[in-house]
Structure formats: structure tokens, C-alpha cells
Design an enzyme around this catalytic site. Structure first.
Site, short mmCIF file in Angstrom:
data_model
loop_
_atom_site.label_atom_id
_atom_site.label_comp_id
_atom_site.label_asym_id
_atom_site.label_seq_id
_atom_site.Cartn_x
_atom_site.Cartn_y
_atom_site.Cartn_z
N SER A 187 1.62 2.78 9.99
CA SER A 187 1.40 2.64 8.55
C SER A 187 0.09 1.91 8.30
CB SER A 187 2.55 1.86 7.92
OG SER A 187 2.28 1.52 6.58
N TYR A 214 8.84 -5.21 6.99
CA TYR A 214 8.33 -3.85 7.24
C TYR A 214 6.94 -3.90 7.87
CZ TYR A 214 6.63 0.88 6.22
OH TYR A 214 6.11 2.14 6.31
#
Length: 679
Positions: free
Chosen positions: A556, A569
Site C-alpha cells: 500500500s 493497518y
């Protein structure tokens, strides 16, 4: 809507015959019909032959799969036939007999159908018929089985001369309804489509009954101690452990996709005393050995031999197999023979476990296995009433390295970039993972759709084309046993694994003070620990295969960008990003490349966003949830929304063959986020 009643009848008959495995094998045999129609140019009557074209399958045959020829021109070729030494030239002559657009390309068996004086002709490869055709005293047995209603035709390679031979048999034996072709199959004929089909089935069923009633029990001999089938669970465990090593053997010359079969017929054959002798004799029917190679590789160890010993022995046998195959080629090759296509086995038999078959794709590998089961059935029938006696090795070579077969191979389309690659994608039932699975299949890969939601994974696998293209596995990536089981299913389905995409994930968007230890542990268990476990299992298989491989992490932008309310996350994504670097450094010596993709703002189709992450991020940014994709797009340099397909494109770019010397790379797919530039 078909254009002629004879064509309607032909297609119906072909589909019925081709759908029954007792009647003919996949893409084997051919059928035909003759009839008259009005020529649109002259207005006169013209006699035509409709015959299954080259490469088609009877079970699924449509009008487009028929070659259409003028019967008068086809039969006129007898006057210019140059003899058996030059009969291959006649295949090109068939093109001058085509009518209208001609339909499909005529096959080598076209002469048989056109020259035989019958309105309908069926040429088939039933196991029962080939058992008689490959028996040592097949001619005598054919007479005993059928009397004078079915005539024996000695072995002759398919071609124009065989068509002349069968036409002569039909003319000389008006009472006959068909013939058994030595070493090959059967041909039946009739004045109507119904009569032809009835005659073909009569030959097949009568031969089946004859073999059953006359055959001796246990034609393959006694069960050898230690060679009996292992219990099912143990058998599949053993098959999965052997599969990567066997795929390495089958892929020495070029990568192959695998298929595993442990049917009763296979397990019984490899458990019996006579299987080494019979396997060494090789298959006989041209359809069989063109698919399976002349003979299989057979492991000569008991089923419970230590795994290391079995692997070592397979390697020894493979070296001997390659030497023997090269010697076979040298014995029979001439100056005009095509180059040797490769010396690896297509079929590998393992006592107590089953059969591994290989090909350029899953369907080819599966069909090769089906053909060897046909060969086992033929051997059983022949040995039951006589002795199995396949055609001479020199004749097998003439067909395997036939220039016409070589020309057919040259006409095959260029393989897709990911042909022969087997991919496993986690989190593939939705969003980014689903898009990746679709792109990989479109580029030629076989895909294992792995997801916690098994029902959705099954649906995606069906979308992708079913078991010859994709299979589904239900897996929780936090569970080591489930991951191991998923990879076992992968190697049993396709022979191994070459490309793994770590995409499974969840996302918990909370401020630091609201993030619990459970949140942290769950986030890391799914993406940090889960990716590690999946990569470790993949690496084991890839190392055993000796084919290199690709591991791709869907990380990500958050792996390098510090955003608010996202500690669990983003920290996990940073963990994944560094796993890429660490594994690239460790696995490079095995030819395994490890790379990452850093997406951002992939809202559309995302399971994570739909499960609450979208609402949380929208609240963080103070916008409406349905405008989140637009919001993410506007904060990028390119002002473009990122879709799952864009991430899939990056995965293909990393694995599709152009970036062969790239490992340890992260590719941003975020439409341009300056704060996340890699540096």
C-alpha cells in the site's frame, strides 16, 4: 440453423458418439455424411462430403467444425495419387476440393470418408475396438468376435492409402458393416445416419462383450507387495509432496502444467506385476501416443518408500528416460525429420499413488491423462484375450515426427505471456484480488482462487472458466494448516505453483488511543503473518520445482506514507513492504523474484471498503462515503481514480516476462501521491 438435413443428422450423431467415453476419446475419431445440394453458381446439383475437420471434438462438434468438399473432385484424386511414399502430398490436394468457403481444415482421414462408398462413415477409437486391434492375434479374434460382418485391415498409417484400403474392403465385402484397423481403431458405415451410428455402436458393444466373456481375470497379474494403493488421504498427501519434484522432471525442456489422476483403473494398473512390462511397450493408437509420448516414466519403488528416496529415484529414472528417448529419436530420424521436440515424459506413474500427466496447459495435461487411461483399458482388454502387441517403434516414430503433425504444431497460435504459469492469489474473491485473477487467466495462467469466503471464491473460479482455468480454495491465511492445505490443492490441480500474490487483507481504521491490542494482533495476523506463511509455503514448492517463480505483495501507499488514524493497518503494510526486500534477497539464488505493488484509494469493488473501511476513512476526511473514490482521485497528481484493474495491470507487468531481471521493487499504483514517492 444448419443448411442441409444430412448435416443435421451428422452433427447429432457426432455429438452422441463423442459424448460417450466408451465410444471415442477426446478430439479422437471423425464422422462424415455425403449428400447433394444445389450449386448457387450453376444451379445444378453437386455432391458434397461433410466431414469433421482437423482438431475438432466430436462431442462438441458444430457446423463450423466440418470440412466441406466436392465429392467428385475428392474422388478424382485417385487418378493423381503418387503412391504411398508420397501420400502426404494429398493433404494439400484436399484444399483444391473444398466447396464454397470450405469450412474447417480437412484432416488426414478425409480420404477414408470420401473414398468409401457409403453415405455415412464413422471412424472411432473405442477402447474395446483398439484392444482387438492391438492384440497379438487381432485378426483371428476379430473373426471370432464378428464373423464376416467386420473385416480386419492390417496396420497402415492414416492417410490416402488407408482410405483406398478401406474402400476396397467395403467393395469386396458387401455384407460387412465396418472394419477393425490393426493398431488403430474401427470404421463403420451405413446408408443412413441412423444405420451408421447403429453399426458403430454394434462393433463397440460386441467387442466389449467379447472381451468381458472371453477375457481371463487379472490380466495385469498379481498385486505386488508394497504397490497397493495407499489410503486416500495418505495417497493425496504423498501426491502433493511428489508433485513439484515430478513437475521439475517434466519441465526440463520447457515448463509444463500438470494434472493428477488416482482413478481405480490407474491405481490397479500400477499395483500389478505386469505393469512395468506393459508400460515399456508403450501406447499404440496414434491418438494415444501423440498425446502421451511413446511410453511413460514409471517409478519402481513401493508406495511407502521414504519421500527422499522416491525423489532421488525419480531423478535417476528421468536421466535414463531422457537418454533412452534421445536414442529412440536417433534410431529412426532421417535427414528430413523435424528436430527432437524434447525428451521429458508426459506421463509419470507412481505405484500406490497414481498418475501425473503434463501439457502446455491444464486441458492438454488432463486429456493426456485421459488418453493414458484409455491405453490402460486397451492393454487390459488385449491381455485378457491374447497379448498386447502395439505397432512397431519405427511406425510410432513416423507418426510422432510426421511432417504433417509438425506443420500442425507450427500453425498453433503463439503462447500467451503467462502460459504454463500456475498462480495462487489470496483474497481473490473480490476487489483487487478478483481483478488480478481475471488478468492472470486472460494472459494464459492457471489460477487458484484463495479466499476466506469459499462460496464467492467458487463463483470467481467459475467466472474464470472452471477447473481447466481456475479452482477455488477456502483458506484463512492466519492458519498454517489451511495454507498448507490450499497449496496441496493447488499442486494436485495444476502440478505446482509459480506465481503467488499476497493480497488477502483487512483494514481497521482507528486512532491510536482507540486501537486495541486485539486490533493490532488481528491486522498483523492477516497481512503480516499471513503473507509470511503464504510466501514460505510457496517458496518450498518453487524451490522443489526448479522453475524459479514470482511472489508479489499487494502492499500500500500507506507502507511509506504516514496518515492519521491508521496505526495498525499502515504498520502492517510497512511489514509487508520489507518482507518484499528480505525475501528478494534470500530467494534470488533460486530464481524466485519478489516484488510489491503499492496501491492507494482503490474503492470500487473493494471488499475492505465495503466492510466499513470506506465509512471510517470518509469520516476521517469529513466527506460522504460515496464520494471517497473521487476524493482520493483529486488528491493525486494525475487526478485519476485507481481501480482494481490498474493494480492487476501492475501485477502482470511484474510477472509477464519483460521484467525478468527485476526483484525487490515496489511499484506505486496510486495515480501519483508525492508524499509516497519511494526514496
Amino acid at each position: 440453423m444448419t443448411s442441409h438435413p444430412a448435416v443435421d443428422a451428422l452433427l447429432g450423431r457426432s455429438n452422441r458418439l463423442g459424448s460417450d467415453p466408451r465410444t471415442t476419446n477426446y478430439a479422437g475419431g471423425n464422422t462424415s455424411a455425403k449428400g447433394s445440394t444445389t450449386d448457387p453458381v450453376t444451379g445444378g446439383t453437386v455432391d458434397l462430403l461433410w466431414v469433421k475437420g482437423s482438431g475438432g471434438d466430436l462431442g462438441t462438434l458444430t457446423e463450423d467444425g466440418l470440412a466441406v468438399l466436392r465429392l467428385d473432385r475428392l474422388r478424382a484424386l485417385k487418378a493423381v495419387y503418387p503412391g504411398v511414399e508420397r501420400e502426404d502430398e494429398m493433404v494439400a490436394a484436399f484444399d483444391h476440393c473444398l466447396y464454397g468457403k470450405g469450412g474447417a481444415a480437412p484432416s488426414i482421414d478425409t480420404a477414408m470418408h470420401g473414398l468409401v462408398d457409403a453415405a455415412h462413415v464413422d471412424h472411432l477409437h473405442p477402447d474395446s475396438g483398439i484392444a482387438l486391434a492391438c492384440a497379438a492375434d487381432g485378426e483371428k479374434l476379430t473373426a471370432e468376435c464378428f464373423g464376416d460382418t467386420v473385416v480386419w485391415v492390417p496396420w497402415r498409417r492414416p492417410g490416402f492409402q488407408l482410405g483406398l484400403d478401406i474402400a476396397a474392403v467395403k467393395e469386396a465385402h458387401p455384407q460387412a458393416l465396418g472394419c477393425v484397423l490393426g493398431g488403430h481403431g474401427i470404421t463403420a458405415w451405413g446408408n443412413t445416419s441412423e444405420e451408421c451410428e447403429r453399426n458403430a455402436l454394434h462393433i463397440i458393444r460386441t467387442a466389449e462383450t467379447f472381451l468381458a466373456e472371453r477375457g481371463r481375470p487379472e490380466p495385469f497379474g498379481r498385486v505386488v507387495e508394497g504397490y497397493a494403493p495407499l489410503p486416500e488421504e495418505e495417497r493425496r498427501e504423498r501426491a502433493a509432496a511428489l508433485a513439484p519434484h515430478i513437475r521439475a522432471i517434466a519441465s526440463r525442456d520447457r515448463p509444463q502444467v500438470g494434472h493428477f489422476t488416482d482413478t481405480d483403473a490407474v491405481l490397479d494398473f500400477v499395483s500389478r506385476a505386469e505393469h512395468p512390462r506393459l508400460a515399456a511397450l508403450g501406447t499404440s493408437c496414434p491418438d494415444h501416443f501423440l498425446r502421451t509420448k511413446v511410453r511413460p516414466l514409471v517409478l519402481d519403488l513401493p508406495a511407502d518408500a521414504p519421500l527422499d528416496a522416491a525423489v532421488a529415484r525419480l531423478r535417476e529414472l528421468h536421466a535414463a528416460y531422457r537418454e533412452e528417448y534421445a536414442a529412440y529419436y536417433r534410431r529412426h530420424a532421417t535427414d528430413g525429420s523435424p528436430a527432437m521436440r524434447g525428451a521429458d515424459p508426459v506421463i509419470v506413474l507412481v505405484p500406490g499413488v497414481g498418475m501425473f500427466s503434463f501439457g502446455k496447459d491444464k486441458q492438454t495435461a488432463r486429456v493426456a491423462g485421459e488418453f493414458y487411461v484409455n491405453a490402460i483399458n486397451v492393454m487390459r482388454g488385449a491381455e485378457a484375450v491374447s497379448a498386447y502387441a502395439p505397432i512397431e517403434e519405427s511406425e510410432k516414430f513416423r507418426i510422432e515426427y510426421w511432417e504433417l503433425e509438425e506443420a500442425k504444431l507450427r500453425r498453433m497460435p503463439k503462447p500467451k505471456p503467462l502460459a504454463t504459469r500456475v498462480a495462487l492469489v489470496t483474497g481473490a474473491a473480490s476487489g483487487i484480488g478478483k481483478a488480478i485473477a481475471h488478468r492472470l487467466v486472460a494472459e494464459g495462467a492457471c489460477v487458484v482462487v484463495a479466499d476466506l469466503n469459499g462460496e464467492n471464491a467458487e463463483a470467481v473460479a467459475e467466472e474464470l472458466g472452471g477447473p481447466d482455468k481456475a479452482v477455488a480454495v477456502t483458506v484463512d491465511v492466519t492458519d498454517e494448516q489451511q495454507i498448507a492445505a490450499a497449496f496441496r490443492e493447488a499442486v494436485l490441480a495444476f502440478g505446482g505453483v509459480d506465481l503467488v500474490v499476497n493480497n488477502a487483507g483487512i483494514s481497521l481504521s482507528r486512532p491510536l488511543l482507540e486501537t486495541t491490542a486485539r486490533d493490532w494482533d488481528l491486522q498483523h495476523a492477516v497481512m503480516g503473518r499471513g503473507s509470511f506463511l503464504v510466501s514460505r509455503e510457496a517458496a518450498r514448492i518453487m524451490i522443489d520445482q526448479k522453475l524459479g517463480g514470482d511472489i508479489v505483495y499487494i502492499a500500500s501507499k500507506n507502507a511509506v506514507f504516514a496518515g492519521p488514524n491508521n496505526i495498525a493497518y499502515s504498520a502492517t503494510k510497512a511489514d509487508q513492504a520489507h518482507q518484499v526486500r528480505l525475501l528478494a534477497a534470500e530467494l534470488g539464488e533460486h530464481g524466485i523474484r519478489v516484488n510489491g505493488v503499492n496501491p492507494d484509494g482503490v474503492v470500487r469493488g473493494s471488499g475492505i471498503f465495503a466492510a466499513g473501511w470506506g465509512a471510517q476513512r470518509a469520516a476521517t476526511y469529513g466527506i460522504e462515503e460515496e464520494k471517497l473514490g473521487e476524493f482520493y482521485a483529486q488528491r493525486t497528481l494525475l487526478k485519476r481514480e485507481v481501480l482494481p484493474e490498474h493494480v492487476a495491470n501492475a501485477v502482470f507487468a511484474l510477472t509477464g516476462g519483460d521484467l525478468t531481471h527485476t526483484t525487490g521493487l515496489h511499484v506505486p499504483v496510486d495515480a501519483g501521491v508525492a508524499a509516497a514517492f519511494l526514496r
